[in-house]
Design a protein around this motif. Structure first.
Motif, PDB file in Angstrom:
ATOM      1  N   ASP A  41      -8.713  -9.869  16.935  1.00 44.70           N
ATOM      2  CA  ASP A  41      -9.864 -10.627  16.438  1.00 44.70           C
ATOM      3  C   ASP A  41      -9.954 -10.616  14.910  1.00 44.70           C
ATOM      4  OD1 ASP A  41     -10.488  -7.993  16.029  1.00 44.70           O
ATOM      5  OD2 ASP A  41     -12.316  -7.993  17.249  1.00 44.70           O
ATOM      6  N   TYR A  42      -8.848 -10.231  14.254  1.00 49.20           N
ATOM      7  CA  TYR A  42      -8.746 -10.243  12.794  1.00 49.20           C
ATOM      8  C   TYR A  42      -9.674  -9.225  12.135  1.00 49.20           C
ATOM      9  CZ  TYR A  42      -6.283 -14.491  13.964  1.00 49.20           C
ATOM     10  OH  TYR A  42      -5.410 -15.383  14.541  1.00 49.20           O
ATOM     11  N   SER A  43     -10.000  -8.179  12.871  1.00 50.52           N
ATOM     12  CA  SER A  43     -10.834  -7.106  12.331  1.00 50.52           C
ATOM     13  C   SER A  43      -9.960  -5.939  11.871  1.00 50.52           C
ATOM     14  CB  SER A  43     -11.819  -6.618  13.386  1.00 50.52           C
ATOM     15  OG  SER A  43     -11.120  -5.997  14.461  1.00 50.52           O
ATOM     16  N   HIS A  44     -10.539  -5.075  11.039  1.00 50.28           N
ATOM     17  CA  HIS A  44      -9.820  -3.880  10.603  1.00 50.28           C
ATOM     18  C   HIS A  44      -9.551  -2.964  11.789  1.00 50.28           C
ATOM     19  CE1 HIS A  44      -9.246   0.132   8.798  1.00 50.28           C
ATOM     20  NE2 HIS A  44      -8.701  -0.540   7.784  1.00 50.28           N
ATOM     21  N   CYS A  64      -5.373 -13.151   5.004  1.00 57.09           N
ATOM     22  CA  CYS A  64      -5.631 -14.538   4.604  1.00 57.09           C
ATOM     23  C   CYS A  64      -7.035 -14.986   5.020  1.00 57.09           C
ATOM     24  CB  CYS A  64      -4.592 -15.472   5.220  1.00 57.09           C
ATOM     25  SG  CYS A  64      -2.931 -15.335   4.524  1.00 57.09           S
ATOM     26  N   LYS A  65      -7.473 -14.551   6.197  1.00 60.59           N
ATOM     27  CA  LYS A  65      -8.790 -14.958   6.682  1.00 60.59           C
ATOM     28  C   LYS A  65      -9.917 -14.228   5.949  1.00 60.59           C
ATOM     29  CE  LYS A  65      -7.333 -16.428  11.290  1.00 60.59           C
ATOM     30  NZ  LYS A  65      -7.670 -17.847  11.066  1.00 60.59           N
ATOM     31  N   GLN A  66      -9.685 -12.982   5.585  1.00 62.46           N
ATOM     32  CA  GLN A  66     -10.729 -12.210   4.915  1.00 62.46           C
ATOM     33  C   GLN A  66     -10.801 -12.512   3.415  1.00 62.46           C
ATOM     34  OE1 GLN A  66     -10.195  -8.056   5.828  1.00 62.46           O
ATOM     35  NE2 GLN A  66     -10.725  -8.314   7.981  1.00 62.46           N
ATOM     36  N   TYR A  67      -9.662 -12.881   2.843  1.00 62.71           N
ATOM     37  CA  TYR A  67      -9.602 -13.137   1.396  1.00 62.71           C
ATOM     38  C   TYR A  67      -8.920 -14.490   1.185  1.00 62.71           C
ATOM     39  CZ  TYR A  67     -10.437  -8.164   1.699  1.00 62.71           C
ATOM     40  OH  TYR A  67     -10.972  -6.942   2.032  1.00 62.71           O
ATOM     41  N   LEU A  86       3.183 -12.849   1.029  1.00 64.62           N
ATOM     42  CA  LEU A  86       1.779 -13.070   0.709  1.00 64.62           C
ATOM     43  C   LEU A  86       1.575 -13.034  -0.797  1.00 64.62           C
ATOM     44  CD1 LEU A  86       0.030 -10.806   3.374  1.00 64.62           C
ATOM     45  CD2 LEU A  86       0.134 -13.307   3.383  1.00 64.62           C
ATOM     46  N   SER A  87       0.969 -14.076  -1.330  1.00 62.20           N
ATOM     47  CA  SER A  87       0.581 -14.090  -2.735  1.00 62.20           C
ATOM     48  C   SER A  87      -0.922 -13.872  -2.804  1.00 62.20           C
ATOM     49  CB  SER A  87       0.940 -15.426  -3.389  1.00 62.20           C
ATOM     50  OG  SER A  87       0.216 -16.489  -2.774  1.00 62.20           O
ATOM     51  N   GLY A  88      -1.402 -13.417  -3.964  1.00 60.61           N
ATOM     52  CA  GLY A  88      -2.832 -13.228  -4.157  1.00 60.61           C
ATOM     53  C   GLY A  88      -3.312 -11.816  -3.932  1.00 60.61           C
ATOM     54  N   ILE A  89      -2.425 -10.908  -3.515  1.00 58.70           N
ATOM     55  CA  ILE A  89      -2.829  -9.515  -3.313  1.00 58.70           C
ATOM     56  C   ILE A  89      -2.828  -8.783  -4.650  1.00 58.70           C
ATOM     57  CG2 ILE A  89      -2.154  -7.325  -2.257  1.00 58.70           C
ATOM     58  CD1 ILE A  89      -1.244  -8.869   0.174  1.00 58.70           C
ATOM     59  N   ASN A  90      -1.742  -8.910  -5.370  1.00 55.28           N
ATOM     60  CA  ASN A  90      -1.634  -8.416  -6.745  1.00 55.28           C
ATOM     61  C   ASN A  90      -0.417  -9.086  -7.363  1.00 55.28           C
ATOM     62  OD1 ASN A  90       0.531  -7.025  -5.626  1.00 55.28           O
ATOM     63  ND2 ASN A  90      -0.573  -5.098  -5.470  1.00 55.28           N
ATOM     64  N   ALA A  91       0.054  -8.545  -8.466  1.00 56.36           N
ATOM     65  CA  ALA A  91       1.180  -9.188  -9.155  1.00 56.36           C
ATOM     66  C   ALA A  91       2.446  -9.197  -8.302  1.00 56.36           C
ATOM     67  CB  ALA A  91       1.443  -8.480 -10.486  1.00 56.36           C
ATOM     68  N   VAL A  92       2.599  -8.206  -7.434  1.00 56.12           N
ATOM     69  CA  VAL A  92       3.777  -8.105  -6.588  1.00 56.12           C
ATOM     70  C   VAL A  92       3.462  -8.722  -5.231  1.00 56.12           C
ATOM     71  CG1 VAL A  92       5.403  -6.537  -5.466  1.00 56.12           C
ATOM     72  CG2 VAL A  92       4.506  -5.997  -7.747  1.00 56.12           C
ATOM     73  N   LYS A  93       4.265  -9.694  -4.819  1.00 58.99           N
ATOM     74  CA  LYS A  93       4.062 -10.342  -3.522  1.00 58.99           C
ATOM     75  C   LYS A  93       4.527  -9.413  -2.394  1.00 58.99           C
ATOM     76  CE  LYS A  93       4.341 -15.047  -5.334  1.00 58.99           C
ATOM     77  NZ  LYS A  93       4.293 -14.616  -6.748  1.00 58.99           N
ATOM     78  N   VAL A  94       3.875  -9.525  -1.260  1.00 58.97           N
ATOM     79  CA  VAL A  94       4.110  -8.618  -0.129  1.00 58.97           C
ATOM     80  C   VAL A  94       4.706  -9.387   1.043  1.00 58.97           C
ATOM     81  CG1 VAL A  94       2.983  -7.167   1.593  1.00 58.97           C
ATOM     82  CG2 VAL A  94       2.243  -7.055  -0.802  1.00 58.97           C
ATOM     83  N   CYS A  95       5.747  -8.824   1.653  1.00 64.88           N
ATOM     84  CA  CYS A  95       6.317  -9.387   2.883  1.00 64.88           C
ATOM     85  C   CYS A  95       5.955  -8.438   4.028  1.00 64.88           C
ATOM     86  CB  CYS A  95       7.833  -9.536   2.778  1.00 64.88           C
ATOM     87  SG  CYS A  95       8.568 -10.271   4.269  1.00 64.88           S
ATOM     88  N   PRO A  96       4.840  -8.683   4.708  1.00 62.59           N
ATOM     89  CA  PRO A  96       4.403  -7.739   5.737  1.00 62.59           C
ATOM     90  C   PRO A  96       5.389  -7.598   6.897  1.00 62.59           C
ATOM     91  CG  PRO A  96       3.070  -9.741   5.790  1.00 62.59           C
ATOM     92  CD  PRO A  96       3.902  -9.803   4.556  1.00 62.59           C
ATOM     93  N   MET A  97       6.119  -8.670   7.232  1.00 64.94           N
ATOM     94  CA  MET A  97       7.083  -8.567   8.328  1.00 64.94           C
ATOM     95  C   MET A  97       8.166  -7.543   8.004  1.00 64.94           C
ATOM     96  SD  MET A  97       5.674 -11.708   7.888  1.00 64.94           S
ATOM     97  CE  MET A  97       6.880 -12.703   6.984  1.00 64.94           C
ATOM     98  N   GLU A 150      -5.310  -4.487   1.319  1.00 63.96           N
ATOM     99  CA  GLU A 150      -6.675  -4.997   1.373  1.00 63.96           C
ATOM    100  C   GLU A 150      -7.449  -4.615   0.114  1.00 63.96           C
ATOM    101  OE1 GLU A 150      -9.926  -5.517   4.857  1.00 63.96           O
ATOM    102  OE2 GLU A 150      -9.187  -3.471   4.538  1.00 63.96           O
ATOM    103  N   GLN A 151      -7.287  -3.393  -0.327  1.00 62.58           N
ATOM    104  CA  GLN A 151      -7.965  -2.934  -1.539  1.00 62.58           C
ATOM    105  C   GLN A 151      -7.504  -3.735  -2.756  1.00 62.58           C
ATOM    106  OE1 GLN A 151      -6.947   1.077  -3.007  1.00 62.58           O
ATOM    107  NE2 GLN A 151      -9.136   1.453  -3.272  1.00 62.58           N
ATOM    108  N   ASN A 152      -6.202  -3.950  -2.856  1.00 66.03           N
ATOM    109  CA  ASN A 152      -5.674  -4.716  -3.986  1.00 66.03           C
ATOM    110  C   ASN A 152      -6.133  -6.168  -3.934  1.00 66.03           C
ATOM    111  OD1 ASN A 152      -4.332  -2.505  -5.020  1.00 66.03           O
ATOM    112  ND2 ASN A 152      -2.399  -2.977  -4.009  1.00 66.03           N
ATOM    113  N   ALA A 153      -6.187  -6.745  -2.732  1.00 65.02           N
ATOM    114  CA  ALA A 153      -6.645  -8.131  -2.584  1.00 65.02           C
ATOM    115  C   ALA A 153      -8.097  -8.259  -3.014  1.00 65.02           C
ATOM    116  CB  ALA A 153      -6.477  -8.585  -1.135  1.00 65.02           C
ATOM    117  N   ARG A 154      -8.911  -7.273  -2.643  1.00 65.22           N
ATOM    118  CA  ARG A 154     -10.324  -7.304  -3.015  1.00 65.22           C
ATOM    119  C   ARG A 154     -10.477  -7.259  -4.542  1.00 65.22           C
ATOM    120  NH1 ARG A 154     -11.701  -2.901  -0.584  1.00 65.22           N
ATOM    121  NH2 ARG A 154     -11.827  -3.889   1.467  1.00 65.22           N
ATOM    122  N   LYS A 155      -9.661  -6.433  -5.177  1.00 70.01           N
ATOM    123  CA  LYS A 155      -9.726  -6.317  -6.631  1.00 70.01           C
ATOM    124  C   LYS A 155      -9.192  -7.555  -7.316  1.00 70.01           C
ATOM    125  CE  LYS A 155      -9.179  -1.266  -6.843  1.00 70.01           C
ATOM    126  NZ  LYS A 155      -8.268  -0.171  -7.271  1.00 70.01           N
TER     127      LYS A 155
END
Length: 204
Positions: A64-67, A129-132, A154-165, A194-199
């Motif tokens: 359900d896209y929750s933590h 993506c849904k939360q931020y 994923l872009s937008g988390i911080n300067a370094v892009k993340v590949c969660p897969m 998540e913390q970096n995305a929030r910042k």
């Protein structure tokens, strides 16, 4: 190859394109992969949800896209990592393909586990993506020497892009090797993203 079987479930795995194939393949392959990835995000999450619903001895986990779903999914994945035993001939073939001597493991992740890692990575990315809304999927299209060239990140988390897969697959290898026995490591990485995305929230 001898496969170590995990708990039974109804799961439709997906063939995961290896990094070197995306990197060295034609530009049309990377374009097609991006289109396929975006078009199949919801399908892969549905496949993962079906696996969770049909897995033996698993209490219900709703994606359900929750933590809370991320925490429970991380623990679930740590208990469902399958591996394949390589024969000595297969290990020797891998050694011969390398330009320099390397240590070849006795086991590798099963194809089903590689697919699960991909699907879990997609889900973690979609939660962010849904939360931020400023976090979005993007294909690495520059730097042909970049390991992630052609992959979705994923872009937008911080300067370094993340590949969660990729991160989830590395986590699964850690589980296979006995470095992790639960999902705490994967959850801590998600919490950091998540913390970096929030910042990294864009200025209004």
């Amino acid at each position: 190859m001898e496969e170590r079987v995990t708990a039974s479930m109804e799961y439709e795995p997906v063939g995961v394109l290896q990094a070197d194939v995306l990197m060295s393949g034609p530009s049309s392959l990377r374009k097609d992969y991006k289109k396929w990835f975006i078009a199949n995000i919801s399908n892969r999450i549905k496949a993962l949800q079906h696996a969770l619903n049909t897995c033996d001895h698993t209490s219900k986990i709703d994606l359900d896209y929750s933590h809370a779903s991320v925490a429970r999914l991380s623990d679930w994945l740590s208990q469902h990592v399958g591996s394949v035993c390589l024969s000595e001939q297969e290990r020797e073939e891998i050694r011969q393909q390398q330009p320099f001597p390397i240590a070849v493991p006795e086991t590798v992740l099963s194809s089903a586990t590689e697919s699960l890692a991909f699907d879990v990575g997609v889900y973690l990315g979609e939660v962010l993506c849904k939360q931020y809304p400023w976090v979005a999927w993007q294909q690495v299209s520059t730097g042909k020497r970049n390991y992630f060239y052609g992959q979705m990140v994923l872009s937008g988390i911080n300067a370094v892009k993340v590949c969660p897969m990729h991160i989830v697959a590395v986590f699964c290898i850690g589980v296979k090797e006995g470095d992790y026995t639960d999902g705490k490591r994967l959850l801590s990485l998600f919490d950091r993203w998540e913390q970096n995305a929030r910042k990294n929230r864009p200025a209004a």
